[in-house]
Motif scaffolding. Sequence first.
Motif, PDB file in Angstrom:
ATOM      1  N   UNK A   1       0.859  -1.178   0.000  1.00  0.00           N
ATOM      2  CA  UNK A   1       0.000   0.000   0.000  1.00  0.00           C
ATOM      3  C   UNK A   1       0.894   1.225   0.000  1.00  0.00           C
ATOM      4  N   UNK A   2       0.690   2.098  -0.969  1.00  0.00           N
ATOM      5  CA  UNK A   2       1.502   3.306  -1.070  1.00  0.00           C
ATOM      6  C   UNK A   2       0.648   4.519  -1.360  1.00  0.00           C
ATOM      7  N   UNK A   3       1.248   5.671  -1.208  1.00  0.00           N
ATOM      8  CA  UNK A   3       0.529   6.902  -1.493  1.00  0.00           C
ATOM      9  C   UNK A   3       1.425   8.106  -1.329  1.00  0.00           C
ATOM     10  N   UNK A   4       0.850   9.264  -1.581  1.00  0.00           N
ATOM     11  CA  UNK A   4       1.628  10.482  -1.460  1.00  0.00           C
ATOM     12  C   UNK A   4       0.765  11.716  -1.614  1.00  0.00           C
ATOM     13  N   UNK A   5       1.407  12.863  -1.427  1.00  0.00           N
ATOM     14  CA  UNK A   5       0.698  14.129  -1.562  1.00  0.00           C
ATOM     15  C   UNK A   5       1.688  15.222  -1.928  1.00  0.00           C
ATOM     16  N   UNK A   6       1.168  16.328  -2.401  1.00  0.00           N
ATOM     17  CA  UNK A   6       1.942  17.556  -2.562  1.00  0.00           C
ATOM     18  C   UNK A   6       0.969  18.706  -2.725  1.00  0.00           C
ATOM     19  N   UNK A   7       1.433  19.903  -2.444  1.00  0.00           N
ATOM     20  CA  UNK A   7       0.605  21.100  -2.592  1.00  0.00           C
ATOM     21  C   UNK A   7       1.374  22.138  -3.400  1.00  0.00           C
TER      22      UNK A   7
ATOM     23  N   UNK B   1      -3.331   7.348  -3.724  1.00  0.00           N
ATOM     24  CA  UNK B   1      -3.353   6.112  -2.950  1.00  0.00           C
ATOM     25  C   UNK B   1      -3.314   4.957  -3.939  1.00  0.00           C
ATOM     26  N   UNK B   2      -2.392   4.006  -3.758  1.00  0.00           N
ATOM     27  CA  UNK B   2      -2.237   2.893  -4.697  1.00  0.00           C
ATOM     28  C   UNK B   2      -2.035   1.586  -3.941  1.00  0.00           C
ATOM     29  N   UNK B   3      -2.766   0.554  -4.354  1.00  0.00           N
ATOM     30  CA  UNK B   3      -2.659  -0.786  -3.781  1.00  0.00           C
ATOM     31  C   UNK B   3      -2.068  -1.714  -4.833  1.00  0.00           C
ATOM     32  N   UNK B   4      -1.046  -2.502  -4.447  1.00  0.00           N
ATOM     33  CA  UNK B   4      -0.362  -3.418  -5.363  1.00  0.00           C
ATOM     34  C   UNK B   4      -0.524  -4.865  -4.900  1.00  0.00           C
ATOM     35  N   UNK B   5      -0.547  -5.767  -5.894  1.00  0.00           N
ATOM     36  CA  UNK B   5      -0.632  -7.185  -5.590  1.00  0.00           C
ATOM     37  C   UNK B   5       0.191  -7.978  -6.592  1.00  0.00           C
TER      38      UNK B   5
END
Length: 400
Positions: free
Chosen positions: A219-225, A251-255
């Motif tokens: 499970x990964x993710x990120x942000x920026x403004x 937001x990203x889910x990997x399998x």
Amino acid sequence: MLNRDRTAWWLSSICLLIALSLPGFATAADAEAEVSSAVDLKLWGRAVFNMQYDTGLQKARDFMSYLEDDKTEAFSFNPRDTRFGFKASSGKGNWLYSGVFEMDFYGANAGNSILPRMRLGYAEAKNSNGLSIRGGQDWIPVAQQNPGTIDFGVQSWSGNLWWRVPQFTLRYKPNKIEFLVSAMKHRVSNDTEAQEKMPWVLGRVGFSDLLGEGSLIALGGGFRSESDLTFTREGAAPITSSTADYSSYLVALELKFPFAKGWEIKGEVYTGEGVGPGFVHYGFDYNPWHPDGARSIQSQGGFVSLKIPAGEKIHFNAGFGLDDPRDEDLSFTDPDDATMVEMGGPYFSNQTIFANMKYSVTKQFGWGLEVIDFTTKVAQDDGTTDLTGQRFTGSWWYIF
């Protein structure tokens, strides 16, 4: 006579000195041959030739993307996925230091004079306790899975987020759990990116072997403004501009799940806002001309890819991918006549289905066949229409 004797004496002396020094030279040469390099070097690469026939015109001509029309056919020979890379490394104590460089030929080109470009270029310090510190151009640290396509584009704009982007990334994997944090910023290539001051701040947690040996869930993710970004439409009459603040997220889910004997299924799903050039999702970061005011574009999508072995030399791959931006975010106002024009981005949705066969003649040499089906929904005549088309590829490669 005296001069002749003196010359003979000097020649004899020189020959004697040379003869006496030969064992010394041999010993020095032997000692030098025993010295090993302080840097280990590993080389790799491949030569690839693709033949591609398209029943519709794609935005990116020589790797899969999305359809711009479904009436224009195209045929091309494409050697651009040829690659070369190397890794240099050396150790000290519990640390291994290394540098990686890799290039392909998807840079700018004029006719057949295809320029190389840098794919990877990073330096890394890695500790035996599982800590890794890496800075440079590398694969994006989240949404790491890629489908089993032959086509270089690996389902770009149809569910797969990917790219190789300058970054500074810390990984820690003491056992079968990996923790990752990263700051990543796409290279400045246009006026908008020149104004962007903040990188993407990303994080990921991955669990290995949780569903069996070789499996992965992450499970990964990120942000920026970004604040006070200014956009100008110079083609408008009069010239118009827009200034806005944006808060982007992902937001990203990997399998990845191997099963049976050689079978494997993998994929990813994602949702986000302002997810653009840093993820090969060009055209879907901002819409500064929305009638309700400038906004970032919300998107969601994903892909699934299945590998099927059929003997020692043959295996098949098949998969599905979909990218679906939020339709209402794509509206924009035409400043020339102030009418609503639906689709302020490349498309409303883009879907691909692929299937291929890869045959290994030897461990290094092989060939393959692939078909990809595209369905791209676009605006047309105050409504929407589906553009449909296929890409047929024959590929021939040598890998080392």
